[in-house]
Motif scaffolding. Structure first.
Motif, PDB file in Angstrom:
ATOM      1  N   LYS A 160       1.000  -2.328 -14.157  1.00 42.48           N
ATOM      2  CA  LYS A 160       1.055  -3.615 -13.477  1.00 42.48           C
ATOM      3  C   LYS A 160       2.143  -3.726 -12.423  1.00 42.48           C
ATOM      4  O   LYS A 160       2.159  -4.683 -11.662  1.00 42.48           O
ATOM      5  N   ASP A 161       3.106  -2.803 -12.373  1.00 40.43           N
ATOM      6  CA  ASP A 161       4.204  -2.942 -11.426  1.00 40.43           C
ATOM      7  C   ASP A 161       4.099  -2.008 -10.230  1.00 40.43           C
ATOM      8  O   ASP A 161       5.055  -1.827  -9.494  1.00 40.43           O
ATOM      9  N   SER A 162       2.939  -1.392 -10.030  1.00 40.60           N
ATOM     10  CA  SER A 162       2.772  -0.492  -8.887  1.00 40.60           C
ATOM     11  C   SER A 162       1.324  -0.496  -8.425  1.00 40.60           C
ATOM     12  O   SER A 162       0.422  -0.894  -9.157  1.00 40.60           O
ATOM     13  N   VAL A 163       1.124  -0.053  -7.187  1.00 34.02           N
ATOM     14  CA  VAL A 163      -0.217  -0.036  -6.614  1.00 34.02           C
ATOM     15  C   VAL A 163      -0.302   1.082  -5.585  1.00 34.02           C
ATOM     16  O   VAL A 163       0.693   1.413  -4.926  1.00 34.02           O
ATOM     17  N   THR A 164      -1.487   1.673  -5.456  1.00 33.47           N
ATOM     18  CA  THR A 164      -1.752   2.666  -4.416  1.00 33.47           C
ATOM     19  C   THR A 164      -2.834   2.116  -3.491  1.00 33.47           C
ATOM     20  O   THR A 164      -3.877   1.660  -3.947  1.00 33.47           O
ATOM     21  N   ILE A 165      -2.564   2.173  -2.196  1.00 29.04           N
ATOM     22  CA  ILE A 165      -3.451   1.600  -1.193  1.00 29.04           C
ATOM     23  C   ILE A 165      -3.958   2.693  -0.271  1.00 29.04           C
ATOM     24  O   ILE A 165      -3.175   3.521   0.210  1.00 29.04           O
ATOM     25  N   GLY A 166      -5.245   2.708  -0.027  1.00 28.76           N
ATOM     26  CA  GLY A 166      -5.814   3.601   0.972  1.00 28.76           C
ATOM     27  C   GLY A 166      -5.687   2.948   2.334  1.00 28.76           C
ATOM     28  O   GLY A 166      -6.324   1.924   2.602  1.00 28.76           O
ATOM     29  N   TRP A 167      -4.853   3.513   3.203  1.00 24.52           N
ATOM     30  CA  TRP A 167      -4.538   2.893   4.499  1.00 24.52           C
ATOM     31  C   TRP A 167      -5.088   3.750   5.635  1.00 24.52           C
ATOM     32  O   TRP A 167      -5.019   4.981   5.570  1.00 24.52           O
ATOM     33  N   PRO A 168      -5.628   3.142   6.696  1.00 24.45           N
ATOM     34  CA  PRO A 168      -6.324   3.922   7.733  1.00 24.45           C
ATOM     35  C   PRO A 168      -5.447   4.677   8.716  1.00 24.45           C
ATOM     36  O   PRO A 168      -5.937   5.571   9.407  1.00 24.45           O
ATOM     37  N   SER A 169      -4.150   4.337   8.819  1.00 29.56           N
ATOM     38  CA  SER A 169      -3.332   5.004   9.836  1.00 29.56           C
ATOM     39  C   SER A 169      -1.871   5.002   9.431  1.00 29.56           C
ATOM     40  O   SER A 169      -1.411   4.117   8.703  1.00 29.56           O
ATOM     41  N   ASP A 170      -1.144   5.985   9.931  1.00 33.93           N
ATOM     42  CA  ASP A 170       0.290   6.093   9.663  1.00 33.93           C
ATOM     43  C   ASP A 170       1.050   5.180  10.627  1.00 33.93           C
ATOM     44  O   ASP A 170       0.502   4.709  11.629  1.00 33.93           O
ATOM     45  N   VAL A 171       2.316   4.956  10.338  1.00 32.64           N
ATOM     46  CA  VAL A 171       3.168   4.246  11.293  1.00 32.64           C
ATOM     47  C   VAL A 171       3.475   5.202  12.445  1.00 32.64           C
ATOM     48  O   VAL A 171       3.527   6.420  12.248  1.00 32.64           O
ATOM     49  N   PRO A 172       3.664   4.690  13.671  1.00 35.07           N
ATOM     50  CA  PRO A 172       3.958   5.584  14.800  1.00 35.07           C
ATOM     51  C   PRO A 172       5.314   6.262  14.660  1.00 35.07           C
ATOM     52  O   PRO A 172       5.510   7.382  15.115  1.00 35.07           O
ATOM     53  N   SER A 173       6.282   5.571  14.061  1.00 40.80           N
ATOM     54  CA  SER A 173       7.584   6.112  13.706  1.00 40.80           C
ATOM     55  C   SER A 173       8.251   5.056  12.842  1.00 40.80           C
ATOM     56  O   SER A 173       7.743   3.934  12.704  1.00 40.80           O
TER      57      SER A 173
END
Length: 377
Positions: free
Chosen positions: A32-45
């Protein structure tokens, strides 16, 4: 198995920029204290002032804070800045800063950091996109640790809005000058509710809760972003349980996954303009070809085919209800007018115009499918 309500997830994660979103948040495999998210793109920096990338903003907002924020009605609300006053002539703005904010390294945030972020970095020649949004700034006075006065070379009526918009995240002057910009990107320090714990380029971002955060404490201790650029792969990841939730998947997949008993899938409205850039050179150097391309694109058909009719066709680069939107103007979809415009420049089915078309693939829902449909039009 801990069930998670969608609204609670959005509040905890700050995912206000989610598009046509699939939220596979019915259960957390990690606890309950963590989550994994599928994200479409990385941060540019990890320099949040460097690039104005919309898709990175939700992640930046977890690690950094902006002077102002916006509520669900898009009204400006206090954040690091508690009060702001734009002068009647628009050539200066006074802001009052919170006095209870510390950066992740323990340094206290003051007006010195505000001046560094919005003036000194730009004057020093740092490669940041904020040099464009804050180009009018000629100086920032700091009469006290909690007060700053921005001076502009000409009226800047949108300055308050920019304090809540792309790239306007406060960074620490002392830490950045001590370690240098490159080292800052390796180990960023913000004032946000989470700290960067682990980073693998184009692969994985792990954030851990900042227990010293000045604002409401997040409910989740750990957030992991798995960078999954292909939308089909994101769907597979949430179905297999590899990630707990994901965003920006094709609408048809959302409709299909709604029928899965172990998943919760929803389509949520957002304000986002998908802009197809028609340049004035190469194949589009001829104004008749540009005009023909505009008339040839059936936006209503694109909305129905790829967004179930939920996407709003636009004739101006503004959304309904926002400043700049025109209710009495509509650019007509007309294949006949497109053909007539092409004929003026000598083009026909036997002698077609040749245009290069660059498109993203997986950056937002159905983007490549839309590109292929436009190519056929």
């Amino acid at each position: 198995m801990i069930e998670l309500e969608r609204r609670t997830a959005l509040q905890m994660l700050g995912l206000g920029a989610a598009g046509a979103a699939l939220l596979g948040g019915a259960a957390f495999a990690q606890g309950k204290d963590s989550v994994t998210i599928g994200w479409p793109s990385d941060v540019p920096s990890w320099d949040p002032n460097q690039r104005f990338t919309p898709d990175a903003q939700p992640i930046f907002k977890l690690v950094f804070d902006q002077p102002l924020d916006q509520n669900e009605k898009l009204d400006l609300v206090p954040k690091l800045v508690t009060k702001w006053e734009l002068a009647a002539d628009g050539k200066s703005m006074t802001v009052e800063l919170r006095d209870d904010v510390t950066f992740h390294n323990g340094d206290k945030m003051t007006s010195t950091d505000f001046k560094y972020t919005f003036f000194e970095r730009i004057k020093a020649g740092h490669a940041v996109d904020t040099k464009n949004s804050w180009r009018k700034v000629t100086d920032i006075e700091t009469p006290s640790p909690t007060r700053a006065v921005m001076q502009f070379d000409s009226p800047a009526p949108t300055a308050p809005q920019w304090l809540a918009f792309l790239g306007s995240f406060l960074v620490p002057k002392g830490y950045m000058e001590k370690v240098g910009v490159d080292a800052f990107r390796e180990k960023p320090v913000g004032t946000g509710p989470y700290k960067l714990a682990e980073y693998q380029l184009n692969s994985r971002i792990v954030l851990e809760r900042n227990d010293s955060y000045w604002g409401p404490k997040p409910k989740l201790k750990r957030i992991t972003f798995d960078i999954v650029k292909d939308p089909s792969a994101r769907v597979a990841a949430v179905q297999s349980g590899q990630v707990d939730l994901t965003i920006n998947v094709p609408v048809r997949e959302v409709e299909r996954l709604k029928r899965e008993p172990t998943l919760a899938a929803e389509i949520n409205p957002i304000t986002r303009v998908i802009l197809l850039q028609v340049r004035n050179d190469l194949g589009f150097a001829d104004p008749n070809v540009r005009l023909a391309a505009h008339h040839a694109i059936d936006k209503d058909a694109l909305s129905k085919a790829f967004y179930g009719g939920a996407a709003t066709p636009l004739s101006v680069v503004a959304t309904p209800g926002s400043p700049g939107y025109l209710t009495d103007f509509k650019f007509e979809y007309s294949p006949d007018k497109a053909k007539a415009a092409l004929a003026k420049s000598g083009f026909s089915p036997e002698k077609p115009a040749s245009i290069k078309f660059a498109a993203t693939n997986g950056h937002f829902p159905s983007d490549y499918d839309i590109a292929r449909a436009i190519q056929q039009m």
